[in-house]
Design a protein around this motif. Structure first.
Motif, mmCIF file in Angstrom:
data_model
loop_
_atom_site.group_PDB
_atom_site.id
_atom_site.type_symbol
_atom_site.label_atom_id
_atom_site.label_comp_id
_atom_site.label_asym_id
_atom_site.label_seq_id
_atom_site.Cartn_x
_atom_site.Cartn_y
_atom_site.Cartn_z
ATOM 1 N N VAL A 192 0.801 -1.161 -0.174
ATOM 2 C CA VAL A 192 0.042 -0.066 0.016
ATOM 3 C C VAL A 192 1.128 1.319 0.127
ATOM 4 C CG1 VAL A 192 -1.697 1.164 1.356
ATOM 5 C CG2 VAL A 192 -1.852 -1.081 1.041
ATOM 6 N N TYR A 193 0.675 2.352 -0.928
ATOM 7 C CA TYR A 193 1.517 3.297 -0.896
ATOM 8 C C TYR A 193 0.864 4.152 0.006
ATOM 9 C CZ TYR A 193 2.596 8.121 -2.884
ATOM 10 O OH TYR A 193 3.133 9.343 -2.726
ATOM 11 N N ARG A 194 -0.291 4.375 0.084
ATOM 12 C CA ARG A 194 -1.126 5.381 1.183
ATOM 13 C C ARG A 194 -2.462 4.763 1.443
ATOM 14 N NH1 ARG A 194 -1.015 10.776 -2.590
ATOM 15 N NH2 ARG A 194 -2.411 9.823 -4.278
ATOM 16 N N GLU A 195 -2.567 4.526 2.743
ATOM 17 C CA GLU A 195 -4.084 4.340 3.115
ATOM 18 C C GLU A 195 -5.100 5.456 2.895
ATOM 19 O OE1 GLU A 195 -5.505 1.729 3.725
ATOM 20 O OE2 GLU A 195 -3.712 0.246 4.482
ATOM 21 N N THR A 196 -5.992 5.419 2.164
ATOM 22 C CA THR A 196 -7.091 6.427 2.267
ATOM 23 C C THR A 196 -8.478 5.847 2.772
ATOM 24 O OG1 THR A 196 -7.171 5.951 -0.307
ATOM 25 C CG2 THR A 196 -5.937 8.020 0.591
ATOM 26 N N PRO A 197 -9.352 6.452 3.270
ATOM 27 C CA PRO A 197 -10.594 6.018 3.567
ATOM 28 C C PRO A 197 -11.309 5.756 2.298
ATOM 29 C CG PRO A 197 -10.619 8.169 3.993
ATOM 30 C CD PRO A 197 -8.876 7.859 3.576
ATOM 31 N N PRO A 198 -12.047 4.606 2.091
ATOM 32 C CA PRO A 198 -12.819 4.461 1.029
ATOM 33 C C PRO A 198 -13.865 5.462 0.527
ATOM 34 C CG PRO A 198 -12.846 2.492 2.248
ATOM 35 C CD PRO A 198 -12.102 3.589 3.164
ATOM 36 N N ALA A 199 -13.790 5.978 -0.521
ATOM 37 C CA ALA A 199 -14.869 7.009 -1.036
ATOM 38 C C ALA A 199 -16.374 6.156 -0.942
ATOM 39 C CB ALA A 199 -14.737 7.416 -2.429
ATOM 40 N N GLY A 200 -17.345 6.735 -0.471
ATOM 41 C CA GLY A 200 -18.507 6.217 -0.446
ATOM 42 C C GLY A 200 -18.899 5.912 -2.079
ATOM 43 N N PRO A 201 -19.789 5.063 -2.304
ATOM 44 C CA PRO A 201 -20.250 4.699 -3.690
ATOM 45 C C PRO A 201 -20.685 5.914 -4.451
ATOM 46 C CG PRO A 201 -21.824 3.671 -2.054
ATOM 47 C CD PRO A 201 -20.643 4.413 -1.283
ATOM 48 N N ARG A 202 -20.368 5.917 -5.521
ATOM 49 C CA ARG A 202 -21.075 7.195 -6.309
ATOM 50 C C ARG A 202 -22.371 6.718 -6.989
ATOM 51 N NH1 ARG A 202 -16.567 9.703 -10.363
ATOM 52 N NH2 ARG A 202 -14.727 9.156 -9.210
ATOM 53 N N GLN A 238 -14.142 -7.439 -9.920
ATOM 54 C CA GLN A 238 -14.861 -6.750 -8.672
ATOM 55 C C GLN A 238 -13.925 -5.774 -7.957
ATOM 56 O OE1 GLN A 238 -18.025 -6.920 -8.320
ATOM 57 N NE2 GLN A 238 -18.406 -8.403 -9.812
ATOM 58 N N GLU A 239 -12.546 -5.978 -8.127
ATOM 59 C CA GLU A 239 -11.859 -5.457 -7.210
ATOM 60 C C GLU A 239 -10.473 -5.046 -8.302
ATOM 61 O OE1 GLU A 239 -11.637 -7.481 -2.873
ATOM 62 O OE2 GLU A 239 -10.500 -8.513 -4.601
ATOM 63 N N ALA A 240 -9.952 -3.912 -7.832
ATOM 64 C CA ALA A 240 -8.709 -3.354 -8.522
ATOM 65 C C ALA A 240 -7.571 -3.158 -7.527
ATOM 66 C CB ALA A 240 -9.045 -2.308 -9.624
ATOM 67 N N PHE A 241 -6.254 -3.214 -8.067
ATOM 68 C CA PHE A 241 -5.251 -2.716 -7.257
ATOM 69 C C PHE A 241 -5.061 -1.318 -7.543
ATOM 70 C CE2 PHE A 241 -0.512 -1.860 -6.566
ATOM 71 C CZ PHE A 241 -0.454 -2.263 -5.252
ATOM 72 N N THR A 242 -4.923 -0.601 -6.387
ATOM 73 C CA THR A 242 -4.807 0.701 -6.326
ATOM 74 C C THR A 242 -3.538 1.294 -5.384
ATOM 75 O OG1 THR A 242 -5.801 1.434 -4.438
ATOM 76 C CG2 THR A 242 -7.192 1.014 -6.497
ATOM 77 N N LEU A 243 -3.344 2.483 -5.459
ATOM 78 C CA LEU A 243 -2.230 2.946 -4.522
ATOM 79 C C LEU A 243 -2.655 2.831 -3.102
ATOM 80 C CD1 LEU A 243 -0.831 6.263 -6.369
ATOM 81 C CD2 LEU A 243 0.343 4.109 -5.844
ATOM 82 N N ALA A 244 -3.798 2.754 -2.796
ATOM 83 C CA ALA A 244 -4.223 2.235 -1.259
ATOM 84 C C ALA A 244 -4.728 0.720 -1.291
ATOM 85 C CB ALA A 244 -5.691 2.903 -1.175
ATOM 86 N N GLY A 245 -3.871 0.011 -2.257
ATOM 87 C CA GLY A 245 -4.010 -1.367 -1.997
ATOM 88 C C GLY A 245 -5.228 -2.045 -2.992
ATOM 89 N N VAL A 246 -5.660 -3.154 -2.734
ATOM 90 C CA VAL A 246 -6.720 -3.785 -3.322
ATOM 91 C C VAL A 246 -7.940 -3.181 -2.786
ATOM 92 C CG1 VAL A 246 -7.923 -5.944 -4.183
ATOM 93 C CG2 VAL A 246 -5.600 -5.941 -3.952
ATOM 94 N N ARG A 247 -8.814 -2.595 -3.946
ATOM 95 C CA ARG A 247 -10.284 -1.763 -3.624
ATOM 96 C C ARG A 247 -11.309 -2.553 -4.414
ATOM 97 N NH1 ARG A 247 -9.594 3.266 -0.289
ATOM 98 N NH2 ARG A 247 -8.323 2.374 1.329
ATOM 99 N N GLU A 248 -12.413 -2.335 -3.736
ATOM 100 C CA GLU A 248 -13.536 -2.845 -4.722
ATOM 101 C C GLU A 248 -13.791 -1.604 -5.560
ATOM 102 O OE1 GLU A 248 -18.275 -3.998 -3.852
ATOM 103 O OE2 GLU A 248 -17.003 -3.382 -2.204
#
Lengths: 383, 383, 383, 383
Positions: free
Chosen positions: C157-167, C258-268
């Motif tokens: 994980v590069y940086r933890e970020t709180p998941p944005a709510g669903p759009r 359903q998921e993708a790798f991001t700078l915050a790790g694997v995210r939905e």
């Protein structure tokens, strides 16, 4: 007092017969078939026809024309630069007719020279070497055509032959050999290649050798047992090759494991006939799976198995015999410079001219090569 | 009656000493230096540190964590899938600190286990193997760092060392050996790798072996005589490699032929020191140019030259000794599956831990490998 | 009367702010993370830090030290030879600390020079260019780190970020544009790159453009409909790439879709968020499958969609505007020499510094590139 | 009221004439020349002969035999799997005689069908397309043979032709064009390819275009001025190609820069004749060196230069015209799927059938392709 076999060779085999035998292999071909090259390891038939003629022109007649010398020198660095090997299939010219005319003129000039009695003993030895060289290319013409035709979705037939009847089952037995100090290498006055000399001593541990080579049916068992999917059977380089090349069965076997492509087209596999078109890696993996091993070339030579069905991979890396001395000049490149990274095969195949089947004969190919008629015979240590 | 060396190994070398020696090699490094991989054959220091710890975790503690097992398994197919070797330089995580913490935890758990007296004889043998394994990686850490630093135009210094004074000239003489049936392979109770066994007989022709390995000055003569430009000196595969790779001199030599890159930076070449960082092909070509040849590994072992300066290429393809049996399970992959396409080196270098310099030790690399401390010693046949 | 925007640039953005923003991106990194290079297209963070400093040293301070000039010149042929791009990951030295010290010294010298008022208008323009150049590298630092971390099985994980709510779901509508002769290219006094000039006229047919870019959910439909298995949707070069690379989904998507790798790790994956990390080929194939097409860059610029979510592939090959004149000297290489074989992207992403989001901005990448934050917006012809 | 040109095509050109013209190109060939493939981009003559027949069998007669369909489908994914393109040179069978018999049977069946009056308007359009398709292959037969023969050190002559006398010098002048909104694309009832449609408007800035294409003598000046050694003249991808491929002069030029290989063998270069066998990169570099640029395809079409000497590279990436709609079914793959990564050439060469020389004709190749008869014409902006 008789001279040594090296200074007074036996009379050469009939020059005309060897030359004619090469050309007879071309009878079933269409003109289109002579020029194509299906991979860098193989050569077009036309190239074989020309190269075996160039050999006499270069090393006996000593009058090679520069352009053809460039085109048909195989690998003799001392002769000069060469056409790049993978480009041989682009030589639509000279035509087949021109190459055949070239062959015939070389044959005629050589026969006149041989009849003149003016050749020295050394020159006669080179003529003999040239004929054995040409016989090696006779086998390559067939293996290279088989590979070429296998690349054609139409699966052309080189020559129709009536199917042999099914072979009887032959039980596989092992014969025990005591080992000890043995003599290895050619002896006597008949021709041999330089790599079969000098005759020398080798110490062998007691060993066992199978009574025949591994059959198609036995190899099919290996496949069905998952042989191509279990790394434990394989050398590391072999396993990498299996995965990289996507190997699942011997070259030319069809997916059904019941048929194979041959010079007579697709034929049913005889389960009692020797398996062929294996790489060293596949031969080695089969042996390990079978709880055995490949023989060394010295075990093979000592046991003197009959040859002539398939070339049999040995576990021996191709290396010079102790005291090996290549010839001087370009002909010194004939064998010596290839003595690394290849493995020795012994025996001979149905494609092999008779004079190339002898216990001391050393054939050699890279361990991933499969387009030769190559199988294996099992060996083991003494209990 | 003493037990056989295989069932009752000598007590393992000091576990803590070996582990500390590995870490001591890292003292001069910056954090940045631990993770880079300069070619597929080499590994990052961090990977070596982790892999040598994983070995104990996997084969003795038997509790490897899945992710690290995947990352730090080198080549054991029986253990499961692995991280691709050429990608080792991308593992910026785990960090050096995390890997060091992992090392220390493994060391502590192993030392507790060793102190407990609960390890079986077989487990103790695996511990000993693991320590010798780690010592092999100590040498690789140095050769891999040398290669990495050589790729950096800044030519970083791993450790400053005072230049050794010039060596005295030592005349090259040949000692004659009578040959005959000799015994080859490890004997006695001390540790050896499985590839040094079984001890067995080999027949040697009489031979001569040089009193020392070939020097930088002698190799420079070869270069100046056009050694890298004349195919006649080279094996065919060697000549192809020379042309494809653009080789003109040993790896790490500077264009002047007077200096070479070392772990202490660019240093003047001592003309009387052994030449190093040669491929098998270069060693073989030099020997041919010098009218000599490489020794076989059996000649080398019989003559018992002192090791410790450079690994010396032999002409022997790496192959199993007669009767060789790899261990069962994953550890059977340690040596056996690499016994094709490589050549044996004997001796040992200044980078080699002392316990790895013995007459029966068999090192092995592919013939084009140059990043090891590899040179040669001349041999010849008896007149 | 105001001078033209080309001769009197706006005051440069704050030098110190840009420099600090670059360094702030490094806060989450371990020392190990700075040096690795995960593919030839990407660069190590350390290299970006040094290169953006070298730019000022070379083109403003004009005192670059030879070794660093060699290491940190990206592609300026006029400046001289360079370190090979794919080897950037081997530069363990200079260390991160040394590169940071170098950065700070360049920053200090530049700030002193800027404060002195001694810079000419041309030099000030180069400073401004250097700051925009550095901002481009800020985005590359993030995309290159994302790629590097994606190659590590530990998925750091590069940086933890709180998941944005669903759009919320946003219906996709098309807006019609009349076409005709339009003006394209930058105008006004603010900074732009040379490839945004000259402003010129283009004739557009009437067209339609989507109200937002394509979403993850919509792209998932394409995959589920067999989009990656049907050649009819693909350009010929795209289909070859799909098969050769084994593409089955956008880069960084996990197999579940359903998921993708991001700078915050694997995210939905948020099904209403824009799909990203597509190649041009995938964007083009989706559009064809959807019965639409990609917009040209001129349609995009004319419609002025808001940017800042994903870079949007256009159908326009990257080419010079009519009358384009690159700058003289090495800086002329900034953009012009890349105007072949690449496609223009418009918009900007969440990784893009704010000053790089404007309607005339032309980003460009090869059509197989996927590691940028690249998606698409549908367009169509007028009925 | 006249029907639109798309629904009621002009009567097809004489079917028999086109078929015969293809075969007439083979008159000078030896059987050996028909089957060889000198690179993946080129095809054997025999393949062209068969493929242009298969086209009618597949799309009009709709009765293709499966094996030949597999062998002679070029790139139509919708038709099914295909023989791998780089393997076309291995198809020694079917023989030339068999392919010729196939051709004649297709010709006879088609002629009978055409005479029957039973073909629909759509089918007649496909026949017409097939004839234009065959004419495209007529040009490829010549360019592919030239390449093949150039790979043969014997430099075979395809056909002896008397040397044309030296051309007179023609001064290079520039004609000015006003630009503005112009109409681009095919118009009228005559045949065109789908990529020439729809006719649409484009806005052009004022431009200048040279009165003739660049000559051999002018290009020789570029070489002598170091054009191939100075990166400043080249696109980045072009410079990489120059270095990787070792380009020093146009394809087929001899090292002397005075002669070139042609279908009539090695011939002296006429300094006033158009330079040919340039890649896009070389054309672009020459133009930059000359202080000019390549024209866009729209400038070229607007200026309507006469074609027929060399294909002229334009600066336009090959892209669909606004509103472009490929045909349904397999024929939709004819042009559309290649609209990425290639550049448009305009004009036509001495190898081009007359019906393919028209102002709206769009030829296209990858920017590194040199085996076509491709040169350039200079363009510039209005002062």
């Amino acid at each position: 007092m008789p001279a040594s076999p090296r200074t007074m060779p036996a009379p050469p085999p009939s020059f005309g017969d060897v030359r004619a035998a090469t050309e007879a292999l071309c009878t079933p071909l269409e003109i289109e078939d002579y020029s194509a090259q299906s991979m860098a390891d193989a050569s077009p038939t036309k190239w074989h026809l020309a190269h075996t003629s160039w050999f006499f022109e270069e090393f006996v007649l000593r009058q090679a024309t520069p352009a053809w010398r460039f085109l048909f020198n195989s690998y003799y660095e001392a002769v000069g630069p060469r056409h790049e090997r993978p480009q041989r299939g682009l030589l639509t010219r000279p035509t087949v007719a021109e190459v055949m005319a070239y062959r015939h003129s070389i044959t005629a000039r050589m026969e006149a020279l041989l009849a003149s009695g003016r050749l020295s003993a050394l020159e006669l030895k080179i003529v003999t070497l040239g004929l054995h060289h040409e016989q090696q290319h006779q086998e390559l013409i067939l293996t290279d055509l088989l590979h070429l035709f296998s690349c054609n979705p139409l699966l052309p037939v080189y020559r129709e032959t009536p199917p042999a009847g099914p072979r009887p089952s032959t039980p596989l037995t092992f014969q025990a050999f005591p080992g000890g100090v043995v003599e290895i290498g050619h002896t006597g006055e008949s021709f041999c290649f330089d790599n079969e000399l000098p005759r020398h001593r080798v110490y062998l541990q007691p060993f066992r050798l199978a009574s025949r080579s591994v059959s198609n049916g036995e190899f099919r068992e290996f496949i069905r047992a998952g042989g191509y999917t279990q790394p434990a059977h394989w050398l590391s380089d072999g396993w990498n090759t299996v995965q990289h090349e996507g190997w699942h069965r011997p070259l030319y076997w069809r997916e059904s494991l019941q048929e194979a492509f041959t010079l007579a087209g697709v034929r049913e596999l005889d389960e009692h006939a020797p398996v062929a078109h294996l790489s060293f890696y596949e031969a080695d993996a089969f042996a390990r799976w079978a709880g055995a091993r490949l023989p060394t070339e010295f075990e093979w030579e000592t046991a003197r198995p009959p040859g002539g069905e398939v070339w049999e991979w040995t576990s021996s890396a191709y290396a010079p015999y102790p005291g090996f001395r290549p010839a001087g000049g370009a002909l010194g490149e004939y064998n010596g410079k290839f003595m690394a990274n290849q493995f020795v095969l012994r025996g001979g195949s149905a494609f092999t001219p008779a004079g190339h089947i002898r216990p001391t004969y050393r054939n050699f190919f890279y361990p991933a090569a499969r387009w030769q008629v190559s199988g294996l015979r099992l060996a083991g240590d003494q209990a």
